[in-house]
Design an enzyme around this catalytic site. Structure first.
Site, PDB file in Angstrom:
ATOM      1  N   LYS B  81      33.988  48.943  52.462  1.00  0.00           N
ATOM      2  CA  LYS B  81      35.269  49.518  53.002  1.00  0.00           C
ATOM      3  C   LYS B  81      34.804  50.717  53.594  1.00  0.00           C
ATOM      4  CE  LYS B  81      39.997  50.543  51.084  1.00  0.00           C
ATOM      5  NZ  LYS B  81      39.925  50.819  49.944  1.00  0.00           N
ATOM      6  N   SER B 156      44.551  48.375  49.438  1.00  0.00           N
ATOM      7  CA  SER B 156      44.164  48.831  50.188  1.00  0.00           C
ATOM      8  C   SER B 156      42.493  48.345  51.034  1.00  0.00           C
ATOM      9  CB  SER B 156      43.460  50.792  50.217  1.00  0.00           C
ATOM     10  OG  SER B 156      43.102  50.352  49.720  1.00  0.00           O
ATOM     11  N   SER B 180      44.019  49.377  44.338  1.00  0.00           N
ATOM     12  CA  SER B 180      43.269  49.054  45.730  1.00  0.00           C
ATOM     13  C   SER B 180      41.970  47.513  45.717  1.00  0.00           C
ATOM     14  CB  SER B 180      42.808  49.764  46.874  1.00  0.00           C
ATOM     15  OG  SER B 180      44.231  50.315  46.836  1.00  0.00           O
TER      16      SER B 180
END
Lengths: 67, 471
Positions: B81, B156, B180
């Site tokens: 990420k 996210s 997330s």
């Protein structure tokens, strides 16, 4: 003043206190979030004694001399 | 039928690498080709580190051939990420504010993955600073759901969920402050672990909320999550939240049945929630029955209302994220995406007392879950998302959407949680559940997940993606 106007006035005061100049086209989303956050901030207030729950204590153990 | 290269799990790829029947370069080239071919549809990567990946892979092949074995991820491609710092590689947090940011140091997780001989494919899309989204006003487009690109990935860790589901990578690192990792795992039909708070170092990962942030992996299989944890877990004296505990053998319970385990099932926690669909309730009921068939004793329990947990977490995340971003929010409001700015500015309205009360409540809820529930039960299963992934065009562009996932409670309490698929909605989109464990008992959570995964069989269905090349 309607409750909507009252809420918006409240938000304006808080944002001004924070020093924020919010672009007008972004304010609606903040107002909606503020309405929800007021409800949530009320929910975290539970019946407690003054002495209950020392959540903000911290420990100096990690800084103590070990030798 | 023989598996395609991208369908090999970490465990299977590891065995093939050591047997010499596949090379790390072949795995990496296959992944890079698949990303080049399919990711223009999904936007899961914001940066592909092709040269670095091939160099890592060549090195891994040389090492494995010469008998150097760095562990279960040696030679295996992965992705991060884009909030994980990578030395010399752009790390943007999917934001205009950090578009040219090139860290000089690696995050701790990246250091461990490098040391373990893994192969970095690139950096993955995220909601801006792990908080906005899904947004179309950022420097990169939002990741799309491989099961249907018109639908949301969750966030996210949006690119992480999409990239694993699409078969670009067997493992992607995500972060989880309010769900997330688990949200994208649910919406994209993959496995995701939010480890116990303190189990995996957050150092070098851009913070959203100091006391709620967790780092963890998303993978296709439970075993691959366990193998990844073996590499990334461990004490970090420079992360104040890090727990000075030994790293467990996370694979120890895999492949066992569930005989002797006591599992709590707080059905009313989600079944009475606004917005929950009948198919989610049915999916959870079926999963509870399956867990019982595997030998566990499943008992329905009640928890305090979800809204109490959620309120606690939302107040903390609003206050802490605002504190982190205060200066830029006040001076560069238009450099944030609309949703990010609108969500974060709400933190400016909170009082110090609000935050202290939320901290006090967190202690009470943590004591309740760990004392009253998980002292009696070995683990708990509950819903994750309340409905399948929404379409992007369902979101109001002017108002940040409310997320219908019930993940925040376990950020508040810090317990380990495995998100795992349970099947599909009538519309063909993934559904899933959460398996919640005792603090630092990821091994039991993984054991339950592994047994359920083997019995449920949803692991065998992958998204049907249109591939113009034969990869």
């Amino acid at each position: 003043m309607s409750s909507q106007d009252g809420l918006e006035h409240e938000l304006d005061v808080l944002l001004a206190k924070a020093g924020a100049t919010v672009p007008p086209h972004l304010k609606g989303g903040i107002l909606a979030g503020y309405r929800d956050m007021k409800v949530m901030a009320a929910k975290v207030r539970q019946p407690r004694t003054a002495a209950s729950e020392p959540s903000n204590v911290f420990s100096l153990k990690g800084f103590a001399r070990t030798e | 039928m023989a598996k395609l290269l991208h369908e090999l799990s970490i465990a299977e790829a590891g065995r093939a690498l050591r047997a010499g029947t596949v090379s790390s370069v072949a795995l990496t080239q296959h992944a890079l080709s698949r990303i080049a071919s399919v990711d223009p549809l999904l936007h899961s990567f914001v940066l592909v580190t092709k040269e670095r990946a091939l160099a890592d892979a060549e090195r891994a092949d040389r090492e494995l051939e010469s008998g150097i074995d760095k562990g279960p991820l040696h030679g295996v491609p992965y992705a991060l990420k884009d909030i994980y710092s990578t030395a010399g590689i752009r790390t943007t947090c999917h934001s205009k504010l950090l578009l040219d940011h090139v860290p000089t140091e690696d995050s701790v997780v990246e250091t461990k993955l490098k040391a373990g001989g893994a192969v970095l494919l690139g950096k993955l899309a995220t909601h801006e600073f792990a908080f906005g989204g899904p947004s179309f006003d950022l420097p990169f487009p939002p990741a799309r759901n491989p099961w249907n690109p018109h639908h949301f990935t969750g966030g996210s860790s949006s690119g992480s969920g999409a990239a694993v589901a699409a078969g670009f990578t067997r493992m992607a690192m995500g972060s989880d402050t309010g769900g997330s990792i688990r949200g994208p795992a649910f919406y994209c039909g993959v496995v995701g672990l939010k480890p116990t708070y303190g189990r995996v170092s957050r150092r070098g990962v851009f913070p959203l909320s100091y006391t709620l942030d967790h780092c963890g992996p998303l993978t296709w299989t439970v075993e691959d999550t366990a193998l990844t944890m073996q590499v990334i877990a461990g004490y970090d004296p420079q992360d104040p939240a890090s727990a000075d505990l030994p790293v467990d053998n996370f694979t120890q319970g895999l492949g066992q049945d569930l005989a002797g385990l006591k599992i709590a099932y707080p059905r009313s926690f989600f079944a009475k929630s606004v917005g929950v669909t009948e198919e989610v309730i049915a999916s959870l009921d079926a999963a509870a029955q399956e867990v019982a068939k595997l030998g566990a004793t499943v008992t329905e329990i009640t928890l305090p209302d979800y809204d109490i947990f959620n309120s606690c977490g939302r107040v903390i995340i609003a206050a802490e994220s605002y504190a982190i971003h205060e200066e830029e929010l006040l001076t560069r409001p238009l450099d944030y995406g609309r949703y990010t700015y609108q969500r974060m500015m709400v933190g400016a309205t909170l009082s110090a007392a609000d935050l202290v009360q939320a901290f006090r409540l967190r202690r009470e809820l943590t004591a309740l879950l760990n004392g009253e529930v998980l002292k009696t039960y070995d683990a708990m299963i509950t819903a994750n998302g309340l409905s399948a992934a929404p379409r992007f065009d369902e979101f109001d562009p002017n108002m940040p959407p409310k997320m219908t996932i019930q993940t925040m409670p376990f950020n508040v309490t810090g317990n380990p949680v495995l998100a795992i698929p349970t099947g599909f909605s009538k519309s063909g989109l993934p559904l899933g559940m959460q398996i919640v464990g005792r603090a630092f008992d990821e091994a039991t959570v993984l054991r339950v997940g592994s047994a359920y995964e083997a019995a449920a069989g949803s692991i065998h269905k992958r998204p049907e993606l249109e591939l113009p090349i034969a990869v």
